[in-house]
Design a protein around this motif. Structure first.
Motif, PDB file in Angstrom:
ATOM      1  N   PRO A 134      -6.983  38.323 -10.494  1.00 23.51           N
ATOM      2  CA  PRO A 134      -7.127  36.906 -10.856  1.00 23.51           C
ATOM      3  C   PRO A 134      -6.565  35.980  -9.769  1.00 23.51           C
ATOM      4  O   PRO A 134      -5.408  36.118  -9.376  1.00 23.51           O
ATOM      5  CB  PRO A 134      -6.336  36.797 -12.165  1.00 23.51           C
ATOM      6  CG  PRO A 134      -6.437  38.158 -12.763  1.00 23.51           C
ATOM      7  CD  PRO A 134      -6.386  39.105 -11.588  1.00 23.51           C
ATOM      8  N   HIS A 156      -0.521  31.658 -11.910  1.00 19.31           N
ATOM      9  CA  HIS A 156      -0.062  32.488 -13.026  1.00 19.31           C
ATOM     10  C   HIS A 156       1.455  32.397 -13.131  1.00 19.31           C
ATOM     11  O   HIS A 156       2.137  31.965 -12.183  1.00 19.31           O
ATOM     12  CB  HIS A 156      -0.501  33.938 -12.818  1.00 19.31           C
ATOM     13  CG  HIS A 156      -0.069  34.527 -11.503  1.00 19.31           C
ATOM     14  ND1 HIS A 156       1.179  35.081 -11.317  1.00 19.31           N
ATOM     15  CD2 HIS A 156      -0.693  34.611 -10.309  1.00 19.31           C
ATOM     16  CE1 HIS A 156       1.293  35.494 -10.055  1.00 19.31           C
ATOM     17  NE2 HIS A 156       0.186  35.221  -9.420  1.00 19.31           N
ATOM     18  N   TRP A 181       1.270  42.603 -14.470  1.00 25.09           N
ATOM     19  CA  TRP A 181       0.543  41.911 -15.539  1.00 25.09           C
ATOM     20  C   TRP A 181       0.875  40.425 -15.658  1.00 25.09           C
ATOM     21  O   TRP A 181       0.297  39.729 -16.484  1.00 25.09           O
ATOM     22  CB  TRP A 181       0.674  42.618 -16.884  1.00 25.09           C
ATOM     23  CG  TRP A 181       2.009  43.175 -17.300  1.00 25.09           C
ATOM     24  CD1 TRP A 181       2.375  44.480 -17.327  1.00 25.09           C
ATOM     25  CD2 TRP A 181       3.135  42.447 -17.827  1.00 25.09           C
ATOM     26  NE1 TRP A 181       3.647  44.631 -17.822  1.00 25.09           N
ATOM     27  CE2 TRP A 181       4.135  43.393 -18.139  1.00 25.09           C
ATOM     28  CE3 TRP A 181       3.391  41.096 -18.067  1.00 25.09           C
ATOM     29  CZ2 TRP A 181       5.374  43.033 -18.674  1.00 25.09           C
ATOM     30  CZ3 TRP A 181       4.619  40.730 -18.595  1.00 25.09           C
ATOM     31  CH2 TRP A 181       5.596  41.699 -18.882  1.00 25.09           C
ATOM     32  N   TYR A 238      -2.125  38.215 -15.571  1.00 29.21           N
ATOM     33  CA  TYR A 238      -2.951  38.038 -16.762  1.00 29.21           C
ATOM     34  C   TYR A 238      -2.345  36.971 -17.679  1.00 29.21           C
ATOM     35  O   TYR A 238      -2.693  36.879 -18.852  1.00 29.21           O
ATOM     36  CB  TYR A 238      -3.184  39.388 -17.458  1.00 29.21           C
ATOM     37  CG  TYR A 238      -4.084  40.245 -16.580  1.00 29.21           C
ATOM     38  CD1 TYR A 238      -5.470  40.130 -16.672  1.00 29.21           C
ATOM     39  CD2 TYR A 238      -3.558  41.076 -15.601  1.00 29.21           C
ATOM     40  CE1 TYR A 238      -6.307  40.845 -15.833  1.00 29.21           C
ATOM     41  CE2 TYR A 238      -4.377  41.792 -14.747  1.00 29.21           C
ATOM     42  CZ  TYR A 238      -5.756  41.671 -14.868  1.00 29.21           C
ATOM     43  OH  TYR A 238      -6.581  42.369 -14.019  1.00 29.21           O
ATOM     44  N   GLN A 239      -1.462  36.162 -17.105  1.00 33.91           N
ATOM     45  CA  GLN A 239      -0.858  35.041 -17.836  1.00 33.91           C
ATOM     46  C   GLN A 239      -1.029  33.763 -17.012  1.00 33.91           C
ATOM     47  O   GLN A 239      -0.107  33.332 -16.311  1.00 33.91           O
ATOM     48  CB  GLN A 239       0.617  35.315 -18.108  1.00 33.91           C
ATOM     49  CG  GLN A 239       0.853  36.583 -18.925  1.00 33.91           C
ATOM     50  CD  GLN A 239       2.238  36.643 -19.555  1.00 33.91           C
ATOM     51  OE1 GLN A 239       2.844  35.620 -19.846  1.00 33.91           O
ATOM     52  NE2 GLN A 239       2.727  37.846 -19.762  1.00 33.91           N
ATOM     53  N   ASP A 289     -12.002  38.502 -11.259  1.00 35.34           N
ATOM     54  CA  ASP A 289     -11.426  38.785 -12.576  1.00 35.34           C
ATOM     55  C   ASP A 289     -10.940  37.443 -13.146  1.00 35.34           C
ATOM     56  O   ASP A 289     -10.020  36.839 -12.594  1.00 35.34           O
ATOM     57  CB  ASP A 289     -10.255  39.766 -12.379  1.00 35.34           C
ATOM     58  CG  ASP A 289      -9.756  40.372 -13.678  1.00 35.34           C
ATOM     59  OD1 ASP A 289     -10.192  39.934 -14.761  1.00 35.34           O
ATOM     60  OD2 ASP A 289      -8.909  41.290 -13.592  1.00 35.34           O
ATOM     61  N   VAL A 338      -9.387  35.235 -16.349  1.00 32.13           N
ATOM     62  CA  VAL A 338      -8.631  35.315 -17.600  1.00 32.13           C
ATOM     63  C   VAL A 338      -8.813  33.971 -18.305  1.00 32.13           C
ATOM     64  O   VAL A 338      -8.171  32.975 -17.954  1.00 32.13           O
ATOM     65  CB  VAL A 338      -7.141  35.586 -17.312  1.00 32.13           C
ATOM     66  CG1 VAL A 338      -6.360  35.753 -18.610  1.00 32.13           C
ATOM     67  CG2 VAL A 338      -6.984  36.816 -16.427  1.00 32.13           C
ATOM     68  N   ASN A 373      -9.409  33.753 -21.932  1.00 34.92           N
ATOM     69  CA  ASN A 373      -9.132  33.802 -23.374  1.00 34.92           C
ATOM     70  C   ASN A 373      -7.824  33.120 -23.717  1.00 34.92           C
ATOM     71  O   ASN A 373      -7.637  32.648 -24.828  1.00 34.92           O
ATOM     72  CB  ASN A 373      -9.084  35.256 -23.843  1.00 34.92           C
ATOM     73  CG  ASN A 373      -8.562  35.398 -25.266  1.00 34.92           C
ATOM     74  OD1 ASN A 373      -9.224  34.958 -26.217  1.00 34.92           O
ATOM     75  ND2 ASN A 373      -7.367  35.971 -25.420  1.00 34.92           N
ATOM     76  N   ASP A 425     -12.123  38.867 -18.515  1.00 28.82           N
ATOM     77  CA  ASP A 425     -11.041  39.563 -19.208  1.00 28.82           C
ATOM     78  C   ASP A 425     -11.081  39.312 -20.717  1.00 28.82           C
ATOM     79  O   ASP A 425     -11.405  38.201 -21.157  1.00 28.82           O
ATOM     80  CB  ASP A 425      -9.709  39.035 -18.635  1.00 28.82           C
ATOM     81  CG  ASP A 425      -8.482  39.720 -19.207  1.00 28.82           C
ATOM     82  OD1 ASP A 425      -8.278  40.901 -18.904  1.00 28.82           O
ATOM     83  OD2 ASP A 425      -7.723  39.060 -19.950  1.00 28.82           O
TER      84      ASP A 425
END
Ligand code: QV4
Ligand code: CA
Length: 497
Positions: free
Chosen positions: A44, A48, A59, A62-63, A96, A98, A100, A197
């Motif tokens: 990503p 983040h 990870w 992914y935030q 990628d 993210v 959601n 994602d």
């Protein structure tokens, strides 16, 4: 949209997990294009959260805390330079994304983010986008904790928080607009598509609207009217009400059954045999070919996250990994993605790796290390670079050479020795039994001398590994010891002397 828009007859995508943009740009030019890789899935690229407990875990990316394009892999200029240079050598970039959720609800407040932008997880305030507390789903979620508690209930899977991650209200026009704006910036920069994602956690209708807002691909590198390639992460191993099928019309979907099953087969667990894979693909209960994005392992299940468990064949079991990846690349089903990993110190306690969070090789301050290339073409500093392993690299070429050719000339010994070809362009033989393979098979290939691309290369006018003699009748004799370093052999039209 289901077409990856690959160039020059190239087929396989490689996930350069956590690589820096500068290293990916160099890799496109020095390795991926010359060796026929079609594209790269990048980590990503947006802003983040940065975390120190644990210490800069992989990870954290992914935030999201914003859509500015600076991350652990580099800044916007470096990203743009990479996209340009990869496109210029015909290697596509797939991002990628993210979309959601944002960061975890417990992510605090401050400037602990990769671009240094301020955000507040507690107030659900992300001013750089901006998203405010109005833009999240909490009013819709009906679970006590606010988190997803039961995967049997599609409403909570879509409207509650995935492991505490602030869940975006993608039903709102302004949220859809912000997300599409972020993705369109990347499309305009020249990316070819997206790995989306956590799609299980978004309503297909919301996704359809958002993806419908995307621009066509940049005509500097793609033909006019090309739509972005979409592959959606949905983990569907069966047994849940939400299925992959709900997402087929939007693009491809990750087929998680593929790697879980093939790992089990090559490990010979549960009485599985390689000979059973004669009907591999749709015949095995996988999704339709035109919908599938396939892989042996991914960044989650190589470290016990996601799905598949211990069956997944990763670089930690190189012999099995190489065979499984070769099988995937030789087989016509799906769009194939190869994993390229970094090493970390595993520490299993009661079967669980306590170090599954460890981020990429770094200087200790969270700054990711470059990928150094050794004289023998392998990577240093903890970067595994499976995609550079001779056996895998050569099978990526095999996939290109046999592209479009039908699965043909199947043979098996009713155990773990199998062989199949792709029209008259390629042939592969596996020996995963505990005894030797010694057999004459119809390869369907024109007569001649071929180099096995697993044990070596075709180097100038000779083979550095095994040599396979195909007779005028297409038949060839194969001997594979079960003790061979790699107990499989592959030949193709371009490996002919
Ligand atoms: C923790 C608790 C929660 C609690 C929360 C409170 O577990 O119960 O509510 O704190 O704040 C990390 C931590 C996780 C933590 C969470 C929020 O591991 O313990 O919750 O952050 O702070 C990756 C990792 C996750 C990580 C996440 C965000 O795998 O461990 O969570 O990034 O940093 C399902 C989904 C599927 C998903 C898969 C892993 O259907 O979509 O799980 N796969 C994708 C990505 C994956 C990523 C996410 C989705 C989330 O491939 O890498 O998760 O973006 O199957
Ligand atoms: Ca959601």
């Amino acid at each position: 949209q289901h077409n990856p828009h690959t160039k020059h007859g190239r087929t396989a995508i490689v996930h350069l997990f956590e690589w820096r943009w500068a290293d990916i740009a160099a890799e496109c030019e020095r390795f991926l294009a010359p060796n026929g890789y079609a594209g790269v899935q990048i980590s990503p690229p947006n802003e983040h959260i940065t975390l120190t407990t644990p210490w800069y875990p992989w990870w954290q990316r992914y935030q999201p805390t914003g859509y500015n394009l600076c991350s652990r892999s580099g800044n916007e200029n470096e990203l743009r330079d990479m996209i340009t240079r990869c496109n210029n050598v015909g290697v596509n970039i797939y991002v990628d994304v993210v979309i959601n959720h944002m960061c975890g609800a417990g992510g605090g407040e401050g400037t602990h983010s990769s671009c240094g932008g301020w955000f507040s997880a507690s107030r659900k305030d992300f001013p750089s986008i901006p998203f405010t507390n109005m833009d999240f789903n909490d009013h819709k979620c009906r679970t006590g904790s606010g988190n997803i508690e039961n995967y049997g209930d599609p409403n909570q899977v879509r409207d509650c928080r995935l492991v505490g991650l602030l869940d975006l209200a993608l039903e709102k026009d302004c949220v859809r607009g912000k997300v599409a704006g972020f993705m369109n910036k990347l499309v305009d920069m020249g990316v070819a598509g997206f790995r989306v994602d956590a799609c299980k956690h978004m309503w297909p209708g919301d996704l359809q609207n958002t993806l419908g807002r995307l621009h066509n691909l940049n005509t500097k590198w793609f033909s006019g009217g090309s739509r972005p390639f979409i592959y959606q992460e949905v983990i569907d191993l069966g047994g849940e009400p939400i299925t992959s099928r709900e997402y087929f019309h939007l693009g491809r979907v990750t087929e998680f059954k593929y790697g879980a099953k093939l790992g089990t087969i090559f490990r010979k667990w549960n009485g599985e045999k390689l000979s059973y894979t004669k009907s591999w693909g749709e015949g095995y209960g996988f999704m339709p070919d035109g919908n599938a994005l396939v892989f042996i392992d991914n960044h989650d299940n190589q470290r016990g996250h996601g799905a598949g468990g211990a069956a997944i064949a990763t670089f930690w079991d190189p012999r099995i990994h190489k065979m499984a990846v070769a099988y995937m690349l030789a087989h016509p089903y799906g769009v194939a993605r190869v994993m390229s990993s970094f090493r970390w110190d595993r520490n299993f306690v009661n079967g669980k790796d306590q170090n599954d969070w460890i981020g990429p090789p770094s200087h200790g301050n969270g700054a990711t290390k470059p990928v150094p290339i050794n004289p023998d073409q392998t990577c240093g500093d903890g970067w595994v670079c499976e995609h550079r392993w001779r056996q895998i690299k050569n099978m990526a070429t095999f996939r290109n050479v046999v592209n479009g050719q039908p699965h043909a000339n199947w043979w098996d010994n009713q155990s773990n020795q199998v062989a199949f070809g792709r029209g008259n362009r390629g042939f592969i033989v596996f020996n995963n039994d505990d005894w030797n393979l010694d057999v004459t098979l119809n390869t369907g290939m024109p007569g001649g001398t071929y180099c096995d691309v697993v044990s070596g290369n075709k180097d100038g006018g000779r083979c550095s590994g095994k040599q396979i003699q195909v007779g005028g009748d297409g038949r060839a004799h194969f001997k594979i010891s079960n003790k061979d370093e790699d107990p499989f052999v592959a030949i193709h039209a371009d490996s002919k002397l």
